[in-house]
Design a protein around this motif. Sequence first.
Motif, PDB file in Angstrom:
ATOM      1  N   THR A 178      41.571  48.355  21.002  1.00 53.16           N
ATOM      2  CA  THR A 178      40.444  48.246  20.082  1.00 53.16           C
ATOM      3  C   THR A 178      40.963  47.755  18.737  1.00 53.16           C
ATOM      4  O   THR A 178      42.096  48.050  18.344  1.00 53.16           O
ATOM      5  CB  THR A 178      39.727  49.596  19.872  1.00 53.16           C
ATOM      6  OG1 THR A 178      40.686  50.586  19.475  1.00 53.16           O
ATOM      7  CG2 THR A 178      39.023  50.048  21.131  1.00 53.16           C
ATOM      8  N   VAL A 179      40.114  47.008  18.059  1.00 56.87           N
ATOM      9  CA  VAL A 179      40.439  46.474  16.737  1.00 56.87           C
ATOM     10  C   VAL A 179      39.289  46.804  15.803  1.00 56.87           C
ATOM     11  O   VAL A 179      38.114  46.707  16.182  1.00 56.87           O
ATOM     12  CB  VAL A 179      40.661  44.952  16.794  1.00 56.87           C
ATOM     13  CG1 VAL A 179      40.613  44.331  15.405  1.00 56.87           C
ATOM     14  CG2 VAL A 179      41.996  44.643  17.449  1.00 56.87           C
ATOM     15  N   SER A 185      37.616  36.843   5.016  1.00 57.87           N
ATOM     16  CA  SER A 185      36.630  36.926   3.936  1.00 57.87           C
ATOM     17  C   SER A 185      35.196  36.966   4.444  1.00 57.87           C
ATOM     18  O   SER A 185      34.290  37.362   3.703  1.00 57.87           O
ATOM     19  CB  SER A 185      36.797  35.747   2.980  1.00 57.87           C
ATOM     20  OG  SER A 185      36.511  34.528   3.645  1.00 57.87           O
ATOM     21  N   THR A 186      34.956  36.562   5.680  1.00 56.89           N
ATOM     22  CA  THR A 186      33.588  36.549   6.202  1.00 56.89           C
ATOM     23  C   THR A 186      33.395  37.480   7.397  1.00 56.89           C
ATOM     24  O   THR A 186      32.315  37.502   7.985  1.00 56.89           O
ATOM     25  CB  THR A 186      33.179  35.119   6.614  1.00 56.89           C
ATOM     26  OG1 THR A 186      34.108  34.619   7.581  1.00 56.89           O
ATOM     27  CG2 THR A 186      33.157  34.196   5.406  1.00 56.89           C
ATOM     28  N   VAL A 187      34.403  38.253   7.761  1.00 57.36           N
ATOM     29  CA  VAL A 187      34.291  39.140   8.927  1.00 57.36           C
ATOM     30  C   VAL A 187      33.384  40.323   8.590  1.00 57.36           C
ATOM     31  O   VAL A 187      33.571  41.003   7.585  1.00 57.36           O
ATOM     32  CB  VAL A 187      35.680  39.641   9.361  1.00 57.36           C
ATOM     33  CG1 VAL A 187      35.557  40.770  10.379  1.00 57.36           C
ATOM     34  CG2 VAL A 187      36.485  38.505   9.947  1.00 57.36           C
ATOM     35  N   PRO A 231      43.229  48.223   5.679  1.00 54.19           N
ATOM     36  CA  PRO A 231      43.817  47.191   6.537  1.00 54.19           C
ATOM     37  C   PRO A 231      43.081  47.085   7.864  1.00 54.19           C
ATOM     38  O   PRO A 231      42.405  48.033   8.294  1.00 54.19           O
ATOM     39  CB  PRO A 231      45.249  47.678   6.738  1.00 54.19           C
ATOM     40  CG  PRO A 231      45.145  49.169   6.619  1.00 54.19           C
ATOM     41  CD  PRO A 231      44.079  49.420   5.590  1.00 54.19           C
ATOM     42  N   LEU A 232      43.205  45.951   8.498  1.00 54.16           N
ATOM     43  CA  LEU A 232      42.768  45.842   9.880  1.00 54.16           C
ATOM     44  C   LEU A 232      43.662  46.737  10.726  1.00 54.16           C
ATOM     45  O   LEU A 232      44.858  46.879  10.463  1.00 54.16           O
ATOM     46  CB  LEU A 232      42.870  44.395  10.361  1.00 54.16           C
ATOM     47  CG  LEU A 232      41.792  43.436   9.853  1.00 54.16           C
ATOM     48  CD1 LEU A 232      42.232  41.992  10.065  1.00 54.16           C
ATOM     49  CD2 LEU A 232      40.472  43.695  10.560  1.00 54.16           C
ATOM     50  N   ALA A 285      42.800  36.299  14.842  1.00 54.02           N
ATOM     51  CA  ALA A 285      41.525  35.617  14.622  1.00 54.02           C
ATOM     52  C   ALA A 285      40.781  36.234  13.439  1.00 54.02           C
ATOM     53  O   ALA A 285      40.202  35.515  12.614  1.00 54.02           O
ATOM     54  CB  ALA A 285      40.669  35.688  15.888  1.00 54.02           C
ATOM     55  N   TYR A 286      40.784  37.557  13.335  1.00 52.18           N
ATOM     56  CA  TYR A 286      40.115  38.221  12.218  1.00 52.18           C
ATOM     57  C   TYR A 286      40.778  37.868  10.890  1.00 52.18           C
ATOM     58  O   TYR A 286      40.108  37.592   9.893  1.00 52.18           O
ATOM     59  CB  TYR A 286      40.146  39.742  12.409  1.00 52.18           C
ATOM     60  CG  TYR A 286      39.053  40.292  13.285  1.00 52.18           C
ATOM     61  CD1 TYR A 286      38.526  39.545  14.331  1.00 52.18           C
ATOM     62  CD2 TYR A 286      38.548  41.563  13.087  1.00 52.18           C
ATOM     63  CE1 TYR A 286      37.533  40.059  15.140  1.00 52.18           C
ATOM     64  CE2 TYR A 286      37.551  42.085  13.891  1.00 52.18           C
ATOM     65  CZ  TYR A 286      37.049  41.322  14.923  1.00 52.18           C
ATOM     66  OH  TYR A 286      36.059  41.824  15.714  1.00 52.18           O
TER      67      TYR A 286
END
Length: 334
Positions: free
Chosen positions: A107-108, A147-149, A69-70, A141-142
């Motif tokens: 932080t992410v 799918s493209t991050v 997961p993010l 936003a992420y």
Amino acid sequence: MLLQLFDHVDPHEWTDEQTGAVRKALLVRLAGLGDALLRVSAFPPARLDWQGDGEGLTALVPAPGAPQPLEARVAAEAVEPHPFTSWDEPMWGSPETTASPGSWRWTVGWRSAGGVFHSDAGSTEASEAAARFGAEQTLAAYAAQASTVRQRLRHRLLVPRQPDTLSMSDPAVQVLGLRSLLEAVCAEHRAEASHPEPASGWRVVPHQDENKEHGLVAILLDDCSLPCPELGDPANTADPAEAAFEDFLRSHAVVLTPPARAYLAGLSAAGPGELPLRQRHEAAMRTVLAVDGEAADLLAADTGPLPDGMAWTDLLDVAALEEFLTATEPDQPR
């Protein structure tokens, strides 16, 4: 605050440097506010389920198709004051300003298969609420483009692909051609030549060892801003000629051109262990040139045409390769 530094000076008496500093600080603040407004409008954040772990707050957001997961993290930290060296950069205060214990860092990022957290974005805010909001907005936003991050430092996709079904129409696809590899080789050769101590040599596998040191293939891929196998990846010990290595790249939407594939496979043809870069490059170029039939056409399409008076075999030598790359127009096909 910047204006507090000038509170004893009438604005009419400000020097040009002081006026410029105020203008710069104001523009930076306005730009930041404008960017925040646009991002929040595009990706309105949802409140996350923040959990305390003794070191701060953590929140998780699953992404469809992602193995991990993010993850967002928020923690209090002391911030050292920004060095105040001239009126051109005064906006963070003076050297006498003490570190602020009330700042909050968010932080992410997401974790690797081995469980190590890799941050991808972050900032320091004045309050816990602002830090949580920044993390929530970034995660929104992420998630909207999951799918493209790609991670900025490791260049890995958040959502890996199935290697055997990867399509060239995939918006995340990046094509690695031979010219990019050769430019990376020349960059490493120049760096090696600038070191006074003799180089110990270059290995091919493993791509990352127990000390987190990279092999030659991994270094070249990183120079091209592409992912490379790491400890824990099945492909970490795979020779570039093996299917497992290319499957790793394709899982992160990286496609090799035929000459680039031949070059990477040829780097290990020089032999095992640590060998000079010139020796590994020569073996790799011989592998490329051994492709029968369309070798010259493939090379020209991948690197640009040879200058007059130069043969493809000249590129076995790194010095001649440097001359070739310098002489070829930068907008040639790659």
